[in-house]
Design an enzyme around this catalytic site. Sequence first.
Site, PDB file in Angstrom:
ATOM      1  N   GLU A 109       0.784  -1.353  -0.006  1.00 28.33           N
ATOM      2  CA  GLU A 109       0.069  -0.062   0.023  1.00 28.33           C
ATOM      3  C   GLU A 109       0.855   1.201   0.025  1.00 28.33           C
ATOM      4  O   GLU A 109       0.776   2.064   0.997  1.00 28.33           O
ATOM      5  CB  GLU A 109      -1.029  -0.045   1.254  1.00 28.33           C
ATOM      6  CG  GLU A 109      -1.727  -1.214   1.239  1.00 28.33           C
ATOM      7  CD  GLU A 109      -2.880  -1.088   2.506  1.00 28.33           C
ATOM      8  OE1 GLU A 109      -2.758  -0.204   3.185  1.00 28.33           O
ATOM      9  OE2 GLU A 109      -4.035  -1.995   2.377  1.00 28.33           O
ATOM     10  N   GLU A 150      -5.433  -8.408   1.057  1.00 32.39           N
ATOM     11  CA  GLU A 150      -6.033  -7.963   2.386  1.00 32.39           C
ATOM     12  C   GLU A 150      -7.510  -7.972   2.287  1.00 32.39           C
ATOM     13  O   GLU A 150      -7.945  -7.150   1.134  1.00 32.39           O
ATOM     14  CB  GLU A 150      -5.444  -6.850   2.727  1.00 32.39           C
ATOM     15  CG  GLU A 150      -4.085  -7.199   3.653  1.00 32.39           C
ATOM     16  CD  GLU A 150      -3.654  -5.681   4.212  1.00 32.39           C
ATOM     17  OE1 GLU A 150      -4.321  -4.941   4.483  1.00 32.39           O
ATOM     18  OE2 GLU A 150      -2.158  -5.597   4.085  1.00 32.39           O
TER      19      GLU A 150
END
Length: 442
Positions: free
Chosen positions: A169, A352
């Site tokens: 991320e 995720e």
Amino acid sequence: MKIQLPKNSPMLSPLFTYGVATASFQIEGSATNRLPNIWDTFCQKPGAIADKSDGLTACDHVNLWEKDLELISSLHVDAYRLSISWGRVINQDGSLNKQGVNFYIKLLDRLKQLNIKAFVTLYHWDLPQHIEDNGGWLNRETAYLFSDYADKISTAFGNRVSSYATLNEPFCSAYLGYEVGVHAPGIANAKAGRTAAHHLLLAHGLALKVLQKNSPFSRNGIVLNFTPCYSSSEDPADLAATKYADDYMNQWYIKPIMDGAYPDLLESLPADVRPDIHDGDLDIISQPLDFLGVNYYTRLIYKANEQDIFEEVPNDAALHTDMGWEIYPRGLTALLTSLNSLYQLPPIYITENGAAEADTLVDGEVRDVNRIDYYQEHLRAVGLAIEQGVDIRGYFAWSLMDNFEWAEGYLKRFGIVYVDYETQERTIKSSGLAYRDLISNR
Ligand code: FCB
């Protein structure tokens, strides 16, 4: 309480990978055996962490790792996604820290014995503080330090790793950390955010090259998070603002990697906000990936705002998790099919997905029915995207266990395993049992 998928779902094939995910700073503890990092520093900043906590002990995973691996194995997952703490394996002078490396090697060897594939992320936000003191991700040199770290650690790990992700991320590192300042290192400046993003992407490209050379048989790629942007109305101003938000926060990170170009929006940014892009950077950034990791939790709705261009619109009527994030499984199908139409994607892993709930342990049980529902609906959403032609190979639940949820400290629980932080006792929640049953009944 079960997670049920349609009978003919491709996700019931044994070829589909199921896993659980964690990150070093959020679970490891044993902070004295590694270099201090930007999150250690950020935790000391008054008001930065909701419960004033830190990562010094966390889930004490460095001491409890053997039991934790038994726990993972008892969930019957195919894979475990973990991250490496840069400052545990590389000393300040750039040499390898043998003790730290051995910790991970033992862990990776045990995973192999347990027949669990290791999905390793090299950077899940815990930048060594001495590098931050030199400018951190605002300093182009950090990209080269990262690639050197990737080189040393992938050499040391040999063939123990199934999949490497360079970064987790980069949006969060750059935007939350350097542009709005709610994450470490807590800098709030638009130029800093755009600069950090560029250097992170450069670091990814440099490191990917190294990984493809040192570890040609693992699947090497990157993990990006997406929060799809929806317009609050059909008004052209709202639609334009929503497109801006999407380009600024989502496409900004994937387009350079897939297309070798930033969104056109780059040109319309004020000159003093634009990152410094050198000739050849975008070629480095856009090398082919073996896989793309997609993290998804929620969507956001936007309207136009004269001063800030776009503004979030709350959706009070919808269901939300304990993070206050709207539960919107349909957004995951839409995201995956839209990425698939915009880009030439490599195979995708959902690296995720999960929900924070206000769990309570009662008589040795955590009956987290809402989380089971969340998993079921999002897994079904993934299945719908596969049916529509998206090549998705696996899914990781965030998270294996409750842990340090960044600026929220220990207040938000994302685990499918409950952690009592006083005793470090772990209890598999109902969602963990349902996930295990889904996997073992394939
Ligand atoms: C993601 C992070 C992960 C976790 C979840 C809830 O943005 O990658 O570490 O905190 O959110």
